[in-house]
Scaffold this motif. Structure first.
Motif, mmCIF file in Angstrom:
data_model
loop_
_atom_site.group_PDB
_atom_site.id
_atom_site.type_symbol
_atom_site.label_atom_id
_atom_site.label_comp_id
_atom_site.label_asym_id
_atom_site.label_seq_id
_atom_site.Cartn_x
_atom_site.Cartn_y
_atom_site.Cartn_z
ATOM 1 N N ARG A 100 -6.104 9.095 -3.087
ATOM 2 C CA ARG A 100 -5.108 10.005 -2.516
ATOM 3 C C ARG A 100 -5.479 10.385 -1.079
ATOM 4 N NH1 ARG A 100 -5.148 11.824 -7.986
ATOM 5 N NH2 ARG A 100 -6.751 13.394 -7.544
ATOM 6 N N ALA A 101 -6.784 10.588 -0.819
ATOM 7 C CA ALA A 101 -7.225 10.893 0.546
ATOM 8 C C ALA A 101 -6.986 9.704 1.462
ATOM 9 C CB ALA A 101 -8.701 11.276 0.545
ATOM 10 N N ARG A 102 -7.267 8.503 0.958
ATOM 11 C CA ARG A 102 -7.036 7.303 1.761
ATOM 12 C C ARG A 102 -5.559 7.162 2.110
ATOM 13 N NH1 ARG A 102 -9.429 1.906 -0.501
ATOM 14 N NH2 ARG A 102 -8.513 1.259 1.493
ATOM 15 N N ARG A 103 -4.688 7.505 1.184
ATOM 16 C CA ARG A 103 -3.250 7.403 1.447
ATOM 17 C C ARG A 103 -2.877 8.224 2.673
ATOM 18 N NH1 ARG A 103 1.852 9.539 0.606
ATOM 19 N NH2 ARG A 103 3.375 8.157 -0.400
ATOM 20 N N LEU A 104 -3.403 9.441 2.748
ATOM 21 C CA LEU A 104 -3.093 10.313 3.879
ATOM 22 C C LEU A 104 -3.670 9.773 5.185
ATOM 23 C CD1 LEU A 104 -3.727 13.814 2.249
ATOM 24 C CD2 LEU A 104 -1.515 12.808 2.813
ATOM 25 N N VAL A 105 -4.961 9.473 5.164
ATOM 26 C CA VAL A 105 -5.643 9.069 6.392
ATOM 27 C C VAL A 105 -5.201 7.682 6.845
ATOM 28 C CG1 VAL A 105 -7.892 8.538 7.417
ATOM 29 C CG2 VAL A 105 -7.644 10.534 5.922
ATOM 30 N N GLU A 197 0.433 -6.869 -0.668
ATOM 31 C CA GLU A 197 0.656 -5.558 -0.060
ATOM 32 C C GLU A 197 0.008 -5.491 1.322
ATOM 33 O OE1 GLU A 197 -0.970 -3.044 -3.104
ATOM 34 O OE2 GLU A 197 0.378 -3.944 -4.584
ATOM 35 N N HIS A 198 -1.166 -6.093 1.463
ATOM 36 C CA HIS A 198 -1.824 -6.138 2.771
ATOM 37 C C HIS A 198 -0.976 -6.904 3.787
ATOM 38 C CE1 HIS A 198 -5.265 -4.793 0.450
ATOM 39 N NE2 HIS A 198 -5.984 -4.651 1.552
ATOM 40 N N GLU A 199 -0.352 -7.964 3.336
ATOM 41 C CA GLU A 199 0.473 -8.763 4.249
ATOM 42 C C GLU A 199 1.662 -7.956 4.760
ATOM 43 O OE1 GLU A 199 1.188 -12.150 1.782
ATOM 44 O OE2 GLU A 199 -0.379 -13.328 2.795
ATOM 45 N N LEU A 200 2.242 -7.118 3.924
ATOM 46 C CA LEU A 200 3.345 -6.269 4.364
ATOM 47 C C LEU A 200 2.872 -5.255 5.407
ATOM 48 C CD1 LEU A 200 5.177 -5.593 0.966
ATOM 49 C CD2 LEU A 200 5.853 -7.161 2.798
ATOM 50 N N ILE A 201 1.674 -4.727 5.219
ATOM 51 C CA ILE A 201 1.115 -3.805 6.214
ATOM 52 C C ILE A 201 0.917 -4.534 7.540
ATOM 53 C CG2 ILE A 201 -0.871 -2.358 6.809
ATOM 54 C CD1 ILE A 201 -1.326 -2.034 3.729
ATOM 55 N N LEU A 202 0.333 -5.728 7.471
ATOM 56 C CA LEU A 202 0.104 -6.515 8.682
ATOM 57 C C LEU A 202 1.426 -6.830 9.387
ATOM 58 C CD1 LEU A 202 -1.516 -8.279 10.633
ATOM 59 C CD2 LEU A 202 -1.433 -10.114 8.929
ATOM 60 N N ASP A 203 2.440 -7.212 8.639
ATOM 61 C CA ASP A 203 3.733 -7.539 9.243
ATOM 62 C C ASP A 203 4.283 -6.351 10.034
ATOM 63 O OD1 ASP A 203 3.628 -10.054 8.133
ATOM 64 O OD2 ASP A 203 4.991 -9.598 6.474
ATOM 65 N N MET A 217 1.474 1.142 4.016
ATOM 66 C CA MET A 217 0.147 1.595 3.579
ATOM 67 C C MET A 217 0.285 2.587 2.428
ATOM 68 S SD MET A 217 -3.129 1.331 3.886
ATOM 69 C CE MET A 217 -3.557 0.679 5.525
ATOM 70 N N HIS A 218 1.245 3.507 2.531
ATOM 71 C CA HIS A 218 1.473 4.454 1.435
ATOM 72 C C HIS A 218 1.810 3.705 0.145
ATOM 73 C CE1 HIS A 218 2.529 8.142 4.183
ATOM 74 N NE2 HIS A 218 1.239 7.855 4.165
ATOM 75 N N GLU A 219 2.661 2.696 0.258
ATOM 76 C CA GLU A 219 3.046 1.916 -0.914
ATOM 77 C C GLU A 219 1.838 1.211 -1.528
ATOM 78 O OE1 GLU A 219 5.987 0.330 -3.636
ATOM 79 O OE2 GLU A 219 5.967 2.012 -2.221
#
Length: 238
Positions: A100-105, A197-203, A217-219
């Protein structure tokens, strides 16, 4: 000694402490099966994920044994040396709390990377994802590539405090409770989903779209949390 209701915002450590007290007073005898996770969560007034973390903490400390497909059973501690009061399992951050902390940061670091990241940063993210795919293809857990990806994002922010914060999140994975949860719940199937999911963040970062990068990233973190939670059904131990 009746089970006492806990406030929802309390962490897994308070749940584990109450269960230790119940075991110590004989409410749960040696060899007895601990009540099911859903029943403990209802009686304690907390979420099932918090109970999961507490039970794993007790397993790490040698209070209980998890038997896949059967349940959680109280161990005989009469011949064991009690762990120090400030032992690692007692002070470790809860894995789901870390997510949950990682989601925020990291939602914000992804957005910042989309705004200010350089081509070299995006290239580093691409290399990290290739590393993840190569490792997964060899049936190796791609932790190294995963770490490289998230550090490439925060490095693009050019802020040493953020970088050290994200590095601290990664160091927490080596704690005994987080490591045990990884053993239980991470599979090659879940890693394939995570790579996507990482690929979507990179895109989103490569497209210079901060809102999309934050959302991706939240997703990713939400699904990470869900995988840890839902995987308990597969073990049938809780």
């Amino acid at each position: 000694m009746p089970i006492q209701t806990l406030e929802p915002q309390r962490l897994y450590r308070q749940i584990a402490e109450q269960l230790r007290e119940l075991i110590g007073k004989g409410e749960f005898a040696v060899g007895a099966r601990i009540p099911a996770e859903r029943d403990l969560a209802r009686q304690l007034g907390v979420s099932r994920p918090s109970v999961r973390e507490a039970l794993i903490a007790l397993e790490v400390e040698g209070w209980v044994e998890v038997r896949t497909g059967s349940g959680v059973y109280v161990l005989d501690r009469s011949q064991r040396t009690p762990p120090p009061a400030n032992g690692a399992a007692g002070i470790e951050w809860g894995p789901l709390e870390i997510i949950r902390a990682r989601r925020l940061v990291e939602g914000e670091t992804a957005a910042t990377a989309a705004q200010h990241g350089k081509r070299k940063d995006v290239d580093a993210m691409r290399r990290a994802i290739r590393m993840m795919r190569d490792m997964a293809a060899r049936n190796e857990v791609p932790h190294e590539g995963d770490r490289a990806f998230h550090l490439a994002i925060v490095n693009a922010c050019d802020n040493v405090v953020l970088t050290e914060t994200v590095q601290g999140f990664w160091e927490s994975r080596h704690g005994p409770i987080f490591a045990r949860m990884i053993d239980y719940f991470e599979t090659m199937e879940s890693w394939q989903a995570a790579i996507g999911e990482h690929e979507l963040i990179l895109d989103a970062i490569a497209a210079r779209d901060p809102a999309a990068a934050r959302s991706a990233m939240h997703e990713h973190m939400d699904k990470f949390h869900q995988r840890f939670s839902a995987s308990w059904r597969r073990t049938k131990a809780f």
